[in-house]
Scaffold this motif. Structure first.
Motif, PDB file in Angstrom:
ATOM      1  N   SER A 194      36.878  -0.872   7.259  1.00  0.00           N
ATOM      2  CA  SER A 194      35.621  -0.116   5.835  1.00  0.00           C
ATOM      3  C   SER A 194      35.658   0.826   5.662  1.00  0.00           C
ATOM      4  CB  SER A 194      33.926  -0.361   6.931  1.00  0.00           C
ATOM      5  OG  SER A 194      33.959   0.702   8.097  1.00  0.00           O
ATOM      6  N   GLY A 195      34.802   1.645   5.149  1.00  0.00           N
ATOM      7  CA  GLY A 195      35.087   2.527   3.577  1.00  0.00           C
ATOM      8  C   GLY A 195      36.102   3.684   4.996  1.00  0.00           C
ATOM      9  N   ASP A 196      35.101   4.804   6.210  1.00  0.00           N
ATOM     10  CA  ASP A 196      35.629   5.623   6.894  1.00  0.00           C
ATOM     11  C   ASP A 196      36.018   5.126   8.363  1.00  0.00           C
ATOM     12  OD1 ASP A 196      33.016   4.583   8.115  1.00  0.00           O
ATOM     13  OD2 ASP A 196      31.769   6.812   7.723  1.00  0.00           O
ATOM     14  N   THR A 197      36.207   3.971   8.720  1.00  0.00           N
ATOM     15  CA  THR A 197      36.416   3.340  10.092  1.00  0.00           C
ATOM     16  C   THR A 197      37.761   2.638   9.978  1.00  0.00           C
ATOM     17  OG1 THR A 197      33.689   2.008  10.674  1.00  0.00           O
ATOM     18  CG2 THR A 197      35.476   1.705  11.692  1.00  0.00           C
ATOM     19  N   TYR A 198      38.498   3.280  10.840  1.00  0.00           N
ATOM     20  CA  TYR A 198      39.812   3.011  11.187  1.00  0.00           C
ATOM     21  C   TYR A 198      40.073   2.629  12.375  1.00  0.00           C
ATOM     22  CZ  TYR A 198      40.762   5.923   6.545  1.00  0.00           C
ATOM     23  OH  TYR A 198      40.532   5.954   5.669  1.00  0.00           O
ATOM     24  N   SER A 199      41.494   1.147  12.914  1.00  0.00           N
ATOM     25  CA  SER A 199      40.574   0.464  13.977  1.00  0.00           C
ATOM     26  C   SER A 199      42.957   1.565  14.190  1.00  0.00           C
ATOM     27  CB  SER A 199      40.377  -0.479  13.825  1.00  0.00           C
ATOM     28  OG  SER A 199      40.854  -1.509  14.973  1.00  0.00           O
ATOM     29  N   PHE A 200      43.432   1.231  14.940  1.00  0.00           N
ATOM     30  CA  PHE A 200      44.068   1.193  15.998  1.00  0.00           C
ATOM     31  C   PHE A 200      44.345   0.794  16.694  1.00  0.00           C
ATOM     32  CE2 PHE A 200      43.379   5.434  13.615  1.00  0.00           C
ATOM     33  CZ  PHE A 200      44.066   5.772  12.559  1.00  0.00           C
ATOM     34  N   HIS A 201      45.655  -0.527  16.518  1.00  0.00           N
ATOM     35  CA  HIS A 201      46.227  -1.333  17.410  1.00  0.00           C
ATOM     36  C   HIS A 201      47.298  -0.888  18.715  1.00  0.00           C
ATOM     37  CE1 HIS A 201      43.654  -4.460  15.439  1.00  0.00           C
ATOM     38  NE2 HIS A 201      44.044  -3.794  14.508  1.00  0.00           N
ATOM     39  N   LEU A 251      38.260   4.728  15.075  1.00  0.00           N
ATOM     40  CA  LEU A 251      37.666   5.858  14.560  1.00  0.00           C
ATOM     41  C   LEU A 251      36.558   5.917  13.257  1.00  0.00           C
ATOM     42  CD1 LEU A 251      37.364   9.203  14.645  1.00  0.00           C
ATOM     43  CD2 LEU A 251      39.079   9.256  13.302  1.00  0.00           C
ATOM     44  N   GLU A 252      35.230   6.058  13.066  1.00  0.00           N
ATOM     45  CA  GLU A 252      34.337   5.411  13.007  1.00  0.00           C
ATOM     46  C   GLU A 252      34.017   6.831  12.126  1.00  0.00           C
ATOM     47  OE1 GLU A 252      31.400   3.062  14.295  1.00  0.00           O
ATOM     48  OE2 GLU A 252      32.352   2.384  15.505  1.00  0.00           O
ATOM     49  N   GLY A 253      34.226   7.439  10.874  1.00  0.00           N
ATOM     50  CA  GLY A 253      34.560   8.560  10.696  1.00  0.00           C
ATOM     51  C   GLY A 253      34.579   9.382  11.187  1.00  0.00           C
ATOM     52  N   ASP A 254      33.441  10.939  11.029  1.00  0.00           N
ATOM     53  CA  ASP A 254      32.802  11.789  12.285  1.00  0.00           C
ATOM     54  C   ASP A 254      32.125  11.737  12.946  1.00  0.00           C
ATOM     55  OD1 ASP A 254      31.140  11.808  10.216  1.00  0.00           O
ATOM     56  OD2 ASP A 254      31.252  14.487   9.689  1.00  0.00           O
ATOM     57  N   LEU A 304      46.778  11.846  13.856  1.00  0.00           N
ATOM     58  CA  LEU A 304      46.441  12.630  14.210  1.00  0.00           C
ATOM     59  C   LEU A 304      46.308  13.762  12.619  1.00  0.00           C
ATOM     60  CD1 LEU A 304      49.785  13.415  15.691  1.00  0.00           C
ATOM     61  CD2 LEU A 304      47.736  13.701  16.646  1.00  0.00           C
ATOM     62  N   LEU A 305      46.413  12.825  11.701  1.00  0.00           N
ATOM     63  CA  LEU A 305      46.791  13.251  10.573  1.00  0.00           C
ATOM     64  C   LEU A 305      44.891  13.014  10.228  1.00  0.00           C
ATOM     65  CD1 LEU A 305      49.029  11.973   8.268  1.00  0.00           C
ATOM     66  CD2 LEU A 305      48.204  14.570   8.907  1.00  0.00           C
ATOM     67  N   LEU A 306      44.346  11.728  10.156  1.00  0.00           N
ATOM     68  CA  LEU A 306      42.927  11.737  10.493  1.00  0.00           C
ATOM     69  C   LEU A 306      41.590  12.983  11.088  1.00  0.00           C
ATOM     70  CD1 LEU A 306      42.734   7.498  10.082  1.00  0.00           C
ATOM     71  CD2 LEU A 306      41.328   9.630   8.333  1.00  0.00           C
ATOM     72  N   LEU A 307      42.383  12.854  12.528  1.00  0.00           N
ATOM     73  CA  LEU A 307      41.323  13.638  13.501  1.00  0.00           C
ATOM     74  C   LEU A 307      41.355  15.234  12.721  1.00  0.00           C
ATOM     75  CD1 LEU A 307      42.706  12.791  17.189  1.00  0.00           C
ATOM     76  CD2 LEU A 307      40.637  12.510  16.396  1.00  0.00           C
TER      77      LEU A 307
END
Length: 277
Positions: A5-12, A100-103, A241-244
């Protein structure tokens, strides 16, 4: 990485780490089943070699039989947990190992291959406790020999000494058995949590650290999670890492004042891994 979604990222889970961990799991499970089957087979072969009449003392054959079958049981327990971990690996590969769902929230799975060591350490500890319990019963095994001594006086004194020693050994046995029971009860929770997702709210109470390319997540009243960044593909390592760092800056750096420096160090390591790959 997928953006659900807009600010939700899933890492596999990366393909190479997934294959390595899976192959290691299949190898350990195969060896475990072989060991458990061998131990059970030896117990079955031992069973008809002696009589099973009731005696006031412990036969050494009974002690050996118990050890063989308990070894088989504990190895099977470890195998079941290892199979559970393989399912968790597959879930991390297909559905995501870190979300990671936004902040707002961070969901992680601890799918490090080091979990295999924890599984079989638990099984080994149970076997060690069983051995300790049987060692505590050695004086009761000796009674079976002392009653057959040639002289009545020797029978009396040797048997009395063995009985006294058996009382002390019984304390060791009871402690060891209690550890086994506690461990088996704890294994239920351990199995359920093995590789399961843990969700943390990203608030001022959350602590994030990166040390040795391992992301540590701490939140009050929740178990600590360790996430090995090596489980991601090199490109995903850098993106995470950049997202964090971005989320950390947007949230006014609440999670760890030194997280920025730790992210920079991890980014350098991720860049080197990307070049090598």
């Amino acid at each position: 990485m997928t953006q659900t979604s807009g600010d939700t990222y899933s890492f596999h889970l990366g393909r190479k780490p997934y294959l390595r961990a899976s192959l290691l799991g299949y190898l350990l499970i195969g060896l475990s089943l072989l060991f458990a089957a061998t131990s059970a087979f030896l117990g079955v072969k031992l069973w008809p070699t002696y009589t099973h009449d009731f005696t006031p003392y412990l036969k050494w054959q009974d002690a050996l039989l118990s050890m063989l079958w308990f070894c088989s049981f504990m190895i099977l327990v470890g195998t079941v947990i290892a199979v559970r971990f393989l399912f968790a690996l597959r879930a991390g590969y297909r559905h995501g190992i870190l979300i990671l769902e936004g902040d707002r929230t961070l969901t992680v799975r601890d799918l490090s291959p080091k979990n295999y060591a924890s599984i079989y350490w638990m099984a080994g500890t149970g076997i060690s406790c069983c051995a300790a319990a049987l060692i505590g019963l050695v004086p009761e095994i000796l009674i079976g020999w002392t009653v057959h001594l040639p002289h009545p006086a020797l029978v009396l004194f040797a048997t009395a000494a063995a009985i006294c020693l058996s009382l002390a050994g019984l304390a060791v046995t009871l402690v060891a058995v209690s550890f086994i029971i506690i461990g088996l009860i704890g294994a239920i929770s351990f199995t359920r949590k093995m590789g399961a997702p843990q969700t943390y709210r990203l608030t001022s109470q959350t602590v994030l650290r990166i040390d040795g390319f391992v992301l540590t997540v701490i939140y009050p009243d929740q178990p600590e999670s360790l996430f090995d960044l090596e489980l991601l593909d090199p490109h995903d390592q850098r993106r995470l890492l950049l997202l964090l760092r971005e989320r950390w800056l947007d949230a006014a750096r609440p999670w760890n004042p030194l997280l920025g420096e730790e992210i920079e160090a991890a980014l350098e390591e991720a860049q080197r891994a990307l070049i090598v790959s």
